[in-house]
Design an enzyme around this catalytic site. Structure first.
Site, mmCIF file in Angstrom:
data_model
loop_
_atom_site.group_PDB
_atom_site.id
_atom_site.type_symbol
_atom_site.label_atom_id
_atom_site.label_comp_id
_atom_site.label_asym_id
_atom_site.label_seq_id
_atom_site.Cartn_x
_atom_site.Cartn_y
_atom_site.Cartn_z
ATOM 1 N N LYS A 212 0.848 -1.186 0.000
ATOM 2 C CA LYS A 212 0.000 0.000 0.000
ATOM 3 C C LYS A 212 0.889 1.243 0.000
ATOM 4 O O LYS A 212 1.489 1.594 1.010
ATOM 5 C CB LYS A 212 -0.922 0.057 1.223
ATOM 6 C CG LYS A 212 -2.022 1.134 1.047
ATOM 7 C CD LYS A 212 -2.506 1.721 2.339
ATOM 8 C CE LYS A 212 -1.689 2.892 2.813
ATOM 9 N NZ LYS A 212 -1.778 4.109 1.936
ATOM 10 N N GLY B 62 -5.040 3.227 -1.546
ATOM 11 C CA GLY B 62 -6.037 3.603 -0.556
ATOM 12 C C GLY B 62 -5.436 4.475 0.528
ATOM 13 O O GLY B 62 -4.243 4.751 0.547
ATOM 14 N N GLU C 70 10.094 1.566 10.483
ATOM 15 C CA GLU C 70 11.080 2.618 10.239
ATOM 16 C C GLU C 70 10.313 3.921 10.358
ATOM 17 O O GLU C 70 9.532 4.280 9.477
ATOM 18 C CB GLU C 70 11.719 2.450 8.859
ATOM 19 C CG GLU C 70 13.022 3.226 8.700
ATOM 20 C CD GLU C 70 12.811 4.614 8.166
ATOM 21 O OE1 GLU C 70 12.845 5.563 8.981
ATOM 22 O OE2 GLU C 70 12.609 4.768 6.957
ATOM 23 N N CYS D 127 13.632 11.408 6.884
ATOM 24 C CA CYS D 127 13.593 10.970 8.278
ATOM 25 C C CYS D 127 14.955 11.040 8.940
ATOM 26 O O CYS D 127 15.045 11.145 10.166
ATOM 27 C CB CYS D 127 13.018 9.558 8.373
ATOM 28 S SG CYS D 127 13.868 8.345 7.344
ATOM 29 N N GLU E 299 9.800 16.020 15.243
ATOM 30 C CA GLU E 299 10.178 15.929 13.833
ATOM 31 C C GLU E 299 9.329 16.898 13.028
ATOM 32 O O GLU E 299 8.103 16.783 12.996
ATOM 33 C CB GLU E 299 9.982 14.499 13.319
ATOM 34 C CG GLU E 299 10.433 14.321 11.884
ATOM 35 C CD GLU E 299 10.302 12.892 11.401
ATOM 36 O OE1 GLU E 299 11.242 12.412 10.743
ATOM 37 O OE2 GLU E 299 9.269 12.260 11.682
#
Length: 464
Positions: A165, A196, A240, A274, A371
């Site tokens: 996905k 989706g 992750e 990230c 973050e």
């Protein structure tokens, strides 16, 4: 069960509650659409295909992945342009990183398969690695192709099949990848794309009893939900998640080089990375000098059209992400940080945010703890080495980081004290075959290289 983008005519025909439009973040115009798929049917197709795929000799799986590598390499310019359009990366970044890196990762998995399979002996036991079965992969929008290949390549190499996905924000590259998988001749059911939203599609995949491993990349909040859904079926999970990485510049370091590389790392992909070194830690005696250097470097990051060769910062991927980043900037000002650079002019159309450098940031402030996922750098001063390590380890995250020093031994010693999954010394380059992953709220499990391959296997002991 292979997902695809809808043509313009199909998009009009199925318009309604089911179609998901894809917006170009630079123009705010619809550039495509996808239709949500059936998770149960995709899992059934993957489960039916898995025994045959796993039974193939390693050399045959390597040949299939080699054919996919050839197909992706031939389509690389198209993939780069598609990713740039769907999530806003400047074309040079899209070509070198967004497409170049996944090609290297796929090549590394072929290399693993081309090595002879070995079994470890422990006493009277031989230890074998075997595929898990069906892998559910849920990937984000910031590196849509790389995050897909980082899961798909090792999963397929190990003999698993995959239900994927992609993010609804940037799904077009996954749809194109599915076409390339078919073009490369991989068996039906080996790679299944289900488009989706996170809810209900991602939730249905994470909680599906036919999934043997969920590999998720995304926010820490979403990762918690994925893990909770998977736990009901005792499904293995690899996460992750977010990061708030520290760039620790020791007093004896080449400050100009450390700041220049640090700004570039923080602003890569418009800060939507990230592993971004969003906290720059400098000794209190060099704080002001570091800020001056950071401002000079930030001024060179031209904001604009991702297709313009002069652009270094494209738009953020969505209006929601732009508004979130702007909210963090406002919070930083309200908490007393000094905006040494920021507020620059951006295009009137598009989800743009001008680069920001905050000075004198309190290490406990929200902008130093959360973050942000945008082009926002916080410069933080420390008293001594112990204080630098304390500040670097003060967030809930632990994904990446950096240390700079004239002494490699000193830098490595500090790096060993950082609670994080990987550390770059004096600008050490990213290694696509080294284990990638974090600790704490940055998740668990590893991707890339041999460690990433083994994440998608289970071990069996046979006593002789």
């Amino acid at each position: 069960m292979i997902g695809r983008a809808l043509t313009r005519r199909e998009r009009v025909r199925v318009r309604g509650s089911t179609v998901i439009d894809v917006i170009n973040p630079a123009t705010e115009r619809v550039i495509g659409a996808v239709e949500p798929g059936d998770v149960h049917a995709a899992v059934a197709a993957a489960r039916a295909a898995q025994p045959g795929w796993a039974a193939l000799p390693r050399a045959e799986r390597a040949a299939h992945l080699g054919a996919l590598l050839d197909a992706m390499s031939a389509a690389a310019p198209e993939l780069a342009a598609l990713i740039s359009a769907e999530m806003g990366a400047p074309l040079p970044v899209a070509k070198k990183v967004q497409v170049g890196l996944p090609l290297a990762v796929l090549r590394s998995m072929i290399d693993i398969l081309e090595q002879p399979e070995t079994a470890e002996t422990v006493g009277n036991s031989t230890i074998h690695r075997e595929p898990l079965g069906v892998v559910g992969a849920i990937t984000p929008w910031n590196y849509p192709l790389h995050q897909t290949i980082a899961k798909l390549a090792p999963a397929l190499a190990a003999g698993n099949t995959v239900v994927h996905k992609p993010s609804e924000v940037a799904p077009l590259s996954a749809a194109r990848l599915a076409e390339l998988v078919r073009q490369a001749g991989l068996p039906d059911g080996v790679y299944n794309v289900v488009h989706g939203y996170g809810d209900p599609t991602g939730a249905a995949l994470a909680g599906h009893p036919g999934i043997d491993l969920i590999s998720f990349t995304g926010s820490t909040a979403a990762g918690r939900k994925v893990a909770a859904l998977a736990a009901a079926n005792v499904t293995r999970v690899a996460l992750e998640l977010g990061g708030k990485s520290a760039n620790v510049i020791l007093p004896d370091a080449d400050l100009a080089a450390a700041v220049k590389v640090g700004v570039g790392n923080c602003y890569l992909n418009s800060g939507q990375t990230c592993t971004a070194w969003s906290r720059m830690l400098v000794h209190e005696s060099r704080h002001d000098e570091a800020v001056e250097l950071a401002v000079a470097a930030a001024a060179k990051y031209t904001v604009g059209d991702p297709a313009d060769p002069a652009t270094r910062l494209g738009p953020l991927a969505s209006a929601a992400q732009r508004d979130r980043v702007l909210g963090h900037i406002e919070r930083g000002l309200a908490d007393g940080a000094t905006m040494a650079f920021g507020g620059g002019r951006v295009p009137d159309v598009g989800y743009y945010v001008a680069p920001v450098v905050f000075a004198g940031v309190d290490p406990d402030a929200a902008i130093a703890q959360e973050e942000i996922f945008g082009p926002v750098l916080s410069v933080i001063s420390y008293r001594d080495e112990d204080d630098a390590v304390r500040i670097a380890n003060s967030t809930r995250y632990g994904l990446a980081g950096a240390v700079w020093s004239a002494s490699r031994e000193r830098a490595v010693a500090v790096a060993r004290r950082l609670r994080t999954g990987q550390v770059d010394i004096n600008g050490g380059s990213f290694n696509p075959v080294a284990p990638f992953g974090g600790v704490g709220a940055s998740g668990y499990g590893r991707e890339l290289g041999t460690f990433g391959y083994e994440e998608f296997t289970t071990v069996k002991a046979i006593q002789l």
